[in-house]
Design an enzyme around this catalytic site. Sequence first.
Site, PDB file in Angstrom:
ATOM      1  N   GLN A 160       1.074 -47.334  67.148  1.00 42.25           N
ATOM      2  CA  GLN A 160       1.107 -48.775  67.463  1.00 42.25           C
ATOM      3  C   GLN A 160      -0.284 -49.375  67.620  1.00 42.25           C
ATOM      4  O   GLN A 160      -0.415 -50.590  67.717  1.00 42.25           O
ATOM      5  CB  GLN A 160       1.922 -49.015  68.744  1.00 42.25           C
ATOM      6  N   CYS A 192      15.327 -49.527  69.013  1.00 34.57           N
ATOM      7  CA  CYS A 192      15.432 -50.173  67.700  1.00 34.57           C
ATOM      8  C   CYS A 192      15.990 -49.205  66.667  1.00 34.57           C
ATOM      9  O   CYS A 192      16.582 -49.601  65.679  1.00 34.57           O
ATOM     10  CB  CYS A 192      14.064 -50.659  67.255  1.00 34.57           C
TER      11      CYS A 192
HETATM   12  N1  PLP Z   1       5.253 -43.441  67.585  1.00 35.16           N
HETATM   13  C1  PLP Z   1       5.333 -44.688  68.057  1.00 35.16           C
HETATM   14  C2  PLP Z   1       4.514 -45.092  69.244  1.00 35.16           C
HETATM   15  C3  PLP Z   1       6.179 -45.611  67.446  1.00 35.16           C
HETATM   16  O1  PLP Z   1       6.271 -46.854  67.921  1.00 35.16           O
HETATM   17  C4  PLP Z   1       6.948 -45.203  66.333  1.00 35.16           C
HETATM   18  C5  PLP Z   1       7.906 -46.128  65.673  1.00 35.16           C
HETATM   19  O2  PLP Z   1       8.676 -46.791  66.330  1.00 35.16           O
HETATM   20  C6  PLP Z   1       6.820 -43.883  65.876  1.00 35.16           C
HETATM   21  C7  PLP Z   1       5.957 -43.036  66.529  1.00 35.16           C
HETATM   22  C8  PLP Z   1       7.581 -43.382  64.688  1.00 35.16           C
HETATM   23  O3  PLP Z   1       7.008 -43.828  63.494  1.00 35.16           O
HETATM   24  P1  PLP Z   1       7.878 -43.868  62.131  1.00 35.16           P
HETATM   25  O4  PLP Z   1       8.832 -45.008  62.284  1.00 35.16           O
HETATM   26  O5  PLP Z   1       6.864 -44.088  61.060  1.00 35.16           O
HETATM   27  O6  PLP Z   1       8.558 -42.555  62.011  1.00 35.16           O
END
Ligand code: PLP
Length: 381
Positions: free
Chosen positions: A179, A323
Amino acid sequence: MIYADHNATSPLRPEARDSMLAVFDLGATNPSSVHAKGRTARGVVEAARVQVGGAIGSRAADIIFTGGGTEADALAVQGVVDALEGACTLIISSIEHEAIAKSASHSGAAVQTAYVTSAGLLDLDDLRARMADWDKDAWGTPVLCLMLANNETGIIQPVAEAAAIMREAGGLTICDAVQALGKIPVNVGMLGVDYLSLSAHKIGGPQGVGALWHRAGAPLKAILYGGGQERSLRSGTENVAGIAGFGAAVEAAVRDLPKYAALAKHRDAMETRLKADGGVVVIGEGSPRLAGTSNFARAGFRAETQVMALDLAGVCVSAGSACSSGKVKRSVVLMAMGASDALAESAIRTSFGWNSVPADFDGVADAWLEAARRTVLKENV
Ligand code: PLP
């Protein structure tokens, strides 16, 4: 429609779309093929590796492309545990994304929790005290997992300070910067971490593409076996178009960092209205936060009711961190900060990004206040 859910996913940037279309137009693109087509594809992947590495102050060679942020987190957590043959303890901050927290609980290693203060920041005194008493023979190498910016609150963690404590104690630090990338400057050298995970789709790149940076020499073992791509640390034919999109998106996001930072004044103005007219509590208001994230709560106005009311008004926001599954549950992050049940059940996250405009903030405030007047504030009108 107002899209205020960039922390869930950000719309594709035109630069990312263009670079992906260019790859699709290349035809067959397997970077492992030795023929001309393969060499062209290899060039695309390596150019993107330079772009992603450059965005975080790293050598391109230390970037491993993955199938998203979740996979980068899993590779870091399981890859360290396997490389250390289980002789480690994972210290997981209480506000980590489930991609880290669940990888840790499935890793087979011992797991401890690192607590945050009511301001939502890692408790550095607690970490320091824990490391002072660390018995390496009994508990193995301590491995801290601390995210750079929280996905729900936007609160920016004291990662450099925590990583210094870990280093001093002979430990390691895994940082989920999913993020933070493209929203605040991210520099692996300045952070002093050993592993850093990234995702393309939070910054206007495509979904299903991410990367893990690791310090040269940091222990890491593959979790996927096969063709030996990505220096045998992530087998599987590379997602060439996705990787190209990631490279273009990250370059654009770093270029636009000042633009993102400028969102803070509109976010603050929105929060001022919501506090004055809607009685909301802004979560983490006094802590360093991402400029485009505002998490706020109004006790008695359930998060799912707010999300539905805003949806009907054409405004997209999220409740809690759920989400992924579409269901709404009480925010673990807010509970970790010691928020009351009433507050944790009524917190929503609004998040803005690269294509947000000032009117979006006013629109969210107008729609929220209108919904609140029909429900919780109705006694006051
Ligand atoms: N780490 C954080 C802090 C996130 O906000 C997210 C997604 O919501 C993820 C990891 C996971 O990433 P991805 O959606 O690319 O798998």
